[in-house]
Design an enzyme around this catalytic site. Structure first.
Site, PDB file in Angstrom:
ATOM      1  N   HIS A  56      37.589  30.616  34.690  1.00 30.86           N
ATOM      2  CA  HIS A  56      37.037  30.842  33.362  1.00 30.86           C
ATOM      3  C   HIS A  56      36.863  32.209  32.844  1.00 30.86           C
ATOM      4  O   HIS A  56      37.622  33.140  33.560  1.00 30.86           O
ATOM      5  CB  HIS A  56      35.432  30.692  33.644  1.00 30.86           C
ATOM      6  CG  HIS A  56      34.917  28.930  33.924  1.00 30.86           C
ATOM      7  ND1 HIS A  56      33.819  28.695  33.681  1.00 30.86           N
ATOM      8  CD2 HIS A  56      35.869  28.003  34.330  1.00 30.86           C
ATOM      9  CE1 HIS A  56      33.687  27.534  33.960  1.00 30.86           C
ATOM     10  NE2 HIS A  56      34.868  27.048  34.277  1.00 30.86           N
ATOM     11  N   GLU A  58      35.000  34.530  31.943  1.00 31.40           N
ATOM     12  CA  GLU A  58      34.363  35.811  32.668  1.00 31.40           C
ATOM     13  C   GLU A  58      35.080  36.260  33.995  1.00 31.40           C
ATOM     14  O   GLU A  58      35.022  37.433  34.467  1.00 31.40           O
ATOM     15  CB  GLU A  58      32.891  35.420  32.847  1.00 31.40           C
ATOM     16  CG  GLU A  58      32.178  35.250  31.559  1.00 31.40           C
ATOM     17  CD  GLU A  58      32.211  33.845  31.024  1.00 31.40           C
ATOM     18  OE1 GLU A  58      31.206  33.417  30.290  1.00 31.40           O
ATOM     19  OE2 GLU A  58      33.080  33.116  31.452  1.00 31.40           O
ATOM     20  N   CYS A  85      28.252  30.057  32.636  1.00 35.26           N
ATOM     21  CA  CYS A  85      27.975  28.842  33.318  1.00 35.26           C
ATOM     22  C   CYS A  85      27.221  29.278  34.584  1.00 35.26           C
ATOM     23  O   CYS A  85      27.291  30.460  35.041  1.00 35.26           O
ATOM     24  CB  CYS A  85      28.999  27.850  33.747  1.00 35.26           C
ATOM     25  SG  CYS A  85      30.325  28.499  34.664  1.00 35.26           S
ATOM     26  N   CYS A  88      29.911  31.607  36.709  1.00 30.11           N
ATOM     27  CA  CYS A  88      30.147  32.692  35.965  1.00 30.11           C
ATOM     28  C   CYS A  88      28.995  33.671  36.132  1.00 30.11           C
ATOM     29  O   CYS A  88      29.169  35.004  36.458  1.00 30.11           O
ATOM     30  CB  CYS A  88      30.618  32.580  34.434  1.00 30.11           C
ATOM     31  SG  CYS A  88      32.262  31.922  34.447  1.00 30.11           S
TER      32      CYS A  88
END
Length: 375
Positions: A56, A58, A85, A88
């Site tokens: 992801h 991040e 999410c 993250c």
């Protein structure tokens, strides 16, 4: 950080998201700033160069921060085009990032809703500020495209919720299959989605068919969210039996809700009994004040137990400000004991607190400042 600076950095995160999309990935971009400068960038690489569900934006941005900067993590801000999410958000918490600014709400998987329900270790989330949405006029469209792409992934929702031409009976059949297979916990998320779709598609006359499955979902997950949904479906169906049907599960896993509902029915003795069965439960403090107010002939043991549930929770947060709030709660308890003519119990309460937390000098210091203990 000014709004203009926030917008400037979010615009650069948006550019990262667009670059990610052009490269065949999901359009999410993130960057991390320190002292008004960008120290790391990242964008979604879930699809390219090969499929990896953990890459992801991040996460990759955090990996790109120079290790020498981590002692100043609290001063950093993470700008991301999409609300982080759970994965993250947890990683940002563990790294100690001081602020998160996101562009669009993730209504399906955003983790902002869990920040008030984290374990004490995280000190109310660790992330001191969680701001957004910022520039939703741009980021919401990125989210829409990201959601479409995510649904097609092996971990996406396409196989369950985006099948074409599904009617209410199709969703009910999915629920029957889940329940007939033993209602495995691994299928609860999909069962919840099917229940929500069925409830959306039918009128109140048919909603009663959903109740056995909604009860099963709650029995499996034991979460407040699923109990609230069960209640909502039951109200639509005009059913008042839900509380009794799931009472044991509610009493064991959500005792505060069980106690509040018992009090609402005037069953004070049952509520008190449930309290003492579950006074150590992490949720019990949520009903402590209500229980004290509802008890006409308040027993000193119950008063002390209810107040200590909040005091011990505050102390468990392990922060000075929580210790000060615990001292305020202790002062309130001392006054209540005095009003009840039972001040002789006060020293036992205070000695118990000091003995239990003797390894926390910061707490003892706050107790001294409050005048509770003397050197």
């Amino acid at each position: 950080m000014t709004k203009r600076q926030d917008k400037k950095f979010m615009e650069q995160a948006i550019e990262l998201a667009l670059s990610s999309e052009r490269a065949g990935n999901i359009p999410v971009g993130a960057l991390i700033t320190l002292d008004d400068s960008i120290v790391a960038r990242g964008f979604s690489q879930v699809l390219q160069p090969d499929y990896h569900p953990g890459r992801h934006a991040e996460i990759l941005a955090l990996q790109n921060v120079d290790n020498s900067l981590w002692p100043r993590a609290r001063e950093m801000t993470c700008y991301t085009t999409l609300e982080p999410c759970v994965m993250c958000a947890g990683t940002l918490l563990l790294h100690g990032i001081g602020r998160v600014v996101f562009g669009a709400h993730d209504v399906a998987g955003g983790a902002g809703c869990i920040l008030d329900h984290l374990p004490p270790y995280y000190d109310e989330g660790g992330v001191y500020r969680w701001d957004g949405p910022l520039m939703p006029d741009v980021c919401d469209e990125l989210y829409r495209r990201a959601d479409v792409a995510f649904n097609e992934l092996p971990v996406g929702r396409a196989s369950w919720t985006t099948e074409e031409n599904l009617d209410a009976d199709d969703h009910l059949q999915k629920l029957r299959l889940w329940l007939d297979s033993g209602a495995p916990p691994s299928g609860a998320r999909k069962a919840r989605a099917a229940a929500a779709e069925y409830a959306r598609l039918v009128d109140d006359e048919r909603i009663g068919d959903l109740l056995p499955y909604a009860r099963a979902i709650f029995e499996v997950t034991t979460t407040l969210k699923d109990f609230r949904k069960l209640e909502r479906y039951a109200r639509r169906a005009g059913s008042g039996e839900v509380f009794h049907q799931v009472g044991e599960t509610l009493r064991e896993h959500l005792p505060d809700i069980w106690i509040k509902k018992s009090l609402a029915r005037g069953e004070v003795d049952e509520a008190v009994e449930c309290w003492f069965e579950n006074e150590g439960h992490r949720r019990s403090r949520h009903c402590a004040d209500e229980l004290v107010r509802a008890t006409d002939d308040l027993e000193i043991e119950l008063l002390i137990s209810c107040r200590l549930s909040t005091i011990n929770y505050l102390i468990g947060r392990r922060q000075r400000r929580h210790y000060r709030r615990a001292c305020a709660a202790l002062r309130k308890l001392r006054d209540e004991l005095a009003d009840a003519g039972s001040l002789e119990y006060w020293q036992f309460v205070l000695d118990d607190i000091c003995d239990r937390y003797e390894s926390r000098p910061a707490l003892l210091d706050e107790l001294r400042r409050a005048g509770f203990i003397q050197d």
